[in-house]
Design a protein around this motif. Structure first.
Motif, short mmCIF file in Angstrom:
data_model
loop_
_atom_site.label_atom_id
_atom_site.label_comp_id
_atom_site.label_asym_id
_atom_site.label_seq_id
_atom_site.Cartn_x
_atom_site.Cartn_y
_atom_site.Cartn_z
N SER A 241 16.92 9.44 25.24
CA SER A 241 15.47 9.33 24.99
C SER A 241 14.90 10.59 24.33
N TYR A 267 11.89 3.73 29.97
CA TYR A 267 12.28 5.03 29.38
C TYR A 267 11.56 5.27 28.05
N PHE A 269 11.88 3.97 25.25
CA PHE A 269 12.81 4.10 24.12
C PHE A 269 12.57 2.95 23.15
#
Lengths: 448, 356
Positions: A241, A267, A269
């Motif tokens: 990340s 996350y 992402f």
């Protein structure tokens, strides 16, 4: 069709990717058959058995329960099973206890698709009876299935192959008393055999992937696995990340897509592409365009399956978890990550290190992976190895089946005699004879 | 006019679709000017190997003449009635001894990998192959049944769906807040799935269960589940009911639950359709899936309490949707030929050996 006397006659039990049917995602056995059968079929007289109906490579697939009759009428030289942690292979599990054969295990500890226990199975006593350690089976039939499943399956397989080195080692250590245990046969009764990965397709995609990587600004990391904790997707996302110019191409099962997307959101992402239908074919496509392949399974169960050989055959630098299957890989071939507190940090550093490698080093890595794949996963070589196992097993299986038939015939006689004891023998006797249910015909042994 | 015997298998103290089929078939044959009667032998599930002796007993029967009447044709239905030997034998197969076939290796079969069980399985399949092949005409009550004999015994047959026993007497009335389950109460019918799903179904919805148990321990198991989930006021066991009561129960239900494992046929599905009710079934329910289409005339769900529970809630929360599915089922049954007039074709086929 006339029987070719020079060819071994083999009954091949496997879940199958039938002609014109959807690919059985997650079936390593079906993948193995796809890779090996087209190569080996010309050298053998083959009958395919499955619980599926249809055609495979233009041949009719027979129902697995009909094998017994076929084998009785015209005995096979080899009965070959593939067993794995999948519902699709449940019929194989059933038949393993009916006629012993050569079994290729893709899993040893069965958990993902836990099959229901075989009610009334008396397999430990069957093994004892076969090995002449007892003269009686329990009566009436009271025993539920016992112990980890693969104990039964390996015990009932006189010759066991394993598509993983680690599984083979564990089976040798744990399961020492099967129906092949007391024979003086010279061939090992447990041995590994690798999962194939087609090299010609990989070599083609290797060149394509070079071009594609150059066209794209981002480096591509390919990952195959479920969002479940043992595949370490959370560690992967934590690791990447904070890295720039990285794309994650993640191959998941369709049913796991939502969970995988949630994890990506967690996350934050963004630069990820979820590819569904976790099949070896799709992985080959995904990894062929990648700069790094991740096989970070951290579990005492399961194996990386055919996905790892496919990554190797594409020459993609590969990161594995230094645990279980990963421990068995050569140190200088792959990058190993130790699970635990520093897992994400180590993963990030390793990814960065690979991405910074000069082209000359990358070429060396690709070359060594390719060489390793050629030596270990070449379908032609594996097909030859399997054929050799068949040739060497055939005389041994004949010995096993003589003893097995004694046991079966004795069991049959017992059943028929019990009917004669219960019903009027004068009344049902002629009918039994007409139907071929005649104890005087089948009474060839008296083991029970 | 011909003299015809319909061969049925009786499991004393129980009644299911097979018994209804035999009785209705005799009635319909008689209605067409023939003389017909039933011959039934009991089947007991004691020691499992005795199934061979029980099958052989059918073959010892002399069915040639009774009361001065020569028998022209026998019609066998369920295992092991088709072991009867007769020059002109039609088979309208309800099912074989499924423990030796499709149920082998499941929790619904008492046969395992014990060498004695394997021998028994093999003797049954050998015997079936012989006696099925000697029949003058072979058919089955659903595609599922016919596919099984083709697959396992290499015997081909026609599919003859049994028309509904109560013909067009079924009706539809205002939906009430209950789900109806109809059928023998045994593990393979999986009534437990919907009982266990009740805690997640809106609590004003009840479950009415028609049928009697024919498996030891099954009622104790269900009652334990009811106690465990505090469902005493939500589950009603009605036992065996009259035809009129059954029609009323169908007519007022919200939906009909019928999710057996790999069912042969199942009148229940078609009775629900004839009453304009959607059917909640499972994606491994076999013959039921020859009629129920997901979100068209019912719901085809995973065989889990969770999936069933959510499915039922969906129908409760959208009763218009439930009605629409029911209407579609009704349209299907009307166009299917499975109301009374469907019997013409069934009887013509079953009696075809008489023309030979």
């Amino acid at each position: 069709m006339a029987k070719n006397l020079n060819k071994l006659r083999v009954a091949w039990f496997s879940p199958l990717n039938l002609d014109n049917a959807k690919i059985l995602n997650g079936s390593t056995a079906a993948y193995f058959t796809d890779q090996i059968l087209p190569i080996i079929k010309e050298d053998l007289t083959l009958d395919l058995y499955s619980d599926q109906s249809g055609q495979y490579l233009g041949s009719k697939v027979k129902n697995y329960l009909s094998c017994f009759d076929e084998h009785r009428k015209d005995p096979y030289d080899v009965i070959f099973y593939q067993y794995e942690d999948s519902k699709a292979a449940n019929f194989v599990r059933l038949h393993l206890g009916l006629i012993p054969g050569v079994t290729l295990f893709h899993d040893l500890l069965i958990k993902e698709e836990m099959p229901p226990p075989l009610t009334f199975s008396v397999w430990p006593e069957v093994v004892e009876l076969f090995n002449k350690k007892t003269k009686e089976l329990p009566n009436p039939y009271p025993q539920p299935d016992r112990g980890p499943f693969a104990y039964r399956e390996v015990s009932l397989s006189p010759i066991s192959l394993f598509s993983s080195q680690r599984l083979c080692s564990e089976a040798r250590r744990l399961i020492q008393n099967g129906i092949g245990a007391h024979s003086n046969w010279s061939l090992p009764k447990m041995m590994p055999i690798a999962l194939p990965a087609s090299l010609s397709a990989s070599l083609k995609s290797l060149n394509e992937s070079d071009q594609k990587c150059n066209q794209s600004g981002n480096k591509v990391i390919a990952f195959v696995g479920s969002p479940a904790i043992e595949y370490r997707s959370h560690k992967i996302l934590e690791a990447i990340s904070n890295l720039n110019n990285i794309s994650l191409h993640w191959l998941v099962d369709t049913s796991e897509k939502e969970e995988a997307q949630n994890l990506l959101n967690e996350y934050n992402f963004k630069n990820a592409k979820l590819v569904t239908d976790r099949s070896p074919l799709n992985w080959s496509e995904v990894v062929s365009k990648a700069d790094i392949a991740l096989h970070t399974l951290f579990s005492v169960y399961g194996t990386p399956g055919p996905y790892l050989p496919i990554s190797f055959s594409h020459g993609v630098p590969t990161i594995v978890t230094n645990f279980a299957e990963g421990e068995y890989l050569p140190q200088d071939l792959v990058f190993k990550i130790t699970p635990g507190d520093k897992e994400a940090v180590n993963l990030r550093e390793t990814i960065s290190q690979i991405l910074l490698l000069p082209d000359s080093d990358l070429a060396l890595i690709k070359n060594s992976l390719k060489t390793y794949a050629e030596e270990n996963f070449n379908p032609e070589i594996i097909a030859c190895e399997l054929k050799r196992v068949f040739i060497e097993s055939a005389p041994y299986l004949k010995e096993i089946w003589v003893r097995w038939n004694e046991m079966e015939n004795s069991a049959e006689s017992k059943i028929l005699v019990r009917n004669y004891d219960h019903f009027d023998k004068e009344v049902i006797g002629p009918i039994f004879r007409e139907l071929g249910w005649d104890p005087s015909v089948s009474l060839k042994g008296n083991l029970l | 006019m011909a003299n015809i015997l319909v061969l049925g298998v009786k499991i004393p103290f129980t009644k299911g679709g097979a018994e209804t089929l035999v009785a209705t078939l005799v009635k319909e044959i008689k209605a067409r000017g023939h003389d017909a009667d039933t011959v039934e032998l009991p089947l007991s599930f004691g020691a499992k190997e005795h199934i061979l002796g029980q099958a052989a007993l059918w073959r010892t029967l002399d069915l040639n003449a009774f009361g001065g009447k020569e028998v022209d044709l026998v019609i066998a239905t369920k295992f092991p009635s088709y072991y009867a030997s007769f020059p002109k034998k039609s088979i309208w197969l309800v099912h074989q001894h499924r423990a030796a076939y499709d149920l082998y290796g499941t929790r619904f079969s008492d046969l395992s990998d014990d060498p004695r069980d394997e021998s028994l399985r093999r003797l049954i399949t050998d015997g079936d192959r012989k006696v099925l092949a000697e029949a003058s005409y072979v058919s089955g009550i659903s595609k599922n049944v016919v596919e099984r004999i083709n697959r396992y015994n290499d015997v081909k047959g026609d599919v003859l769906y049994p028309p509904l026993p109560l013909g067009s007497q079924y009706r539809s009335e205002e939906q009430q807040d209950y789900i109806l389950s109809v059928g023998r109460i045994c593990s393979i019918k999986r009534v437990d799935l919907i009982i266990k799903s009740l805690p997640m179904i809106h609590n004003f919805v009840k479950l009415k269960i028609v049928g009697t148990p024919d498996e030891p321990g099954v009622m104790e198991y269900y009652k334990n589940e009811i106690d465990k989930h505090h469902l005493w006021d939500r589950v009603e066991f009605l036992g065996r009911v009259s035809d009129e009561d059954l029609i009323s129960l169908y007519a007022n239900s919200l939906a009909v639950y019928y999710a057996p494992f790999d069912e042969d046929y199942g009148y229940v599905t078609l009775e629900a359709f004839a009453s304009k009710k959607p059917v909640i079934t499972a994606n491994d329910s076999g013959g039921v899936l020859e009629f129920v289409q997901h979100e068209k005339n019912g719901l085809v769900l995973d065989p889990t309490s969770d999936a069933i529970g959510h499915g039922v809630n969906r129908l409760i929360e959208d009763k218009q949707f439930a009605s629409k599915l029911g209407e579609e089922g009704y349209r299907f049954i009307q166009s299917s030929g499975l109301l009374e007039h469907g019997w013409d074709q069934v009887i013509e086929k079953l009696l075809s050996p008489l023309k030979a």
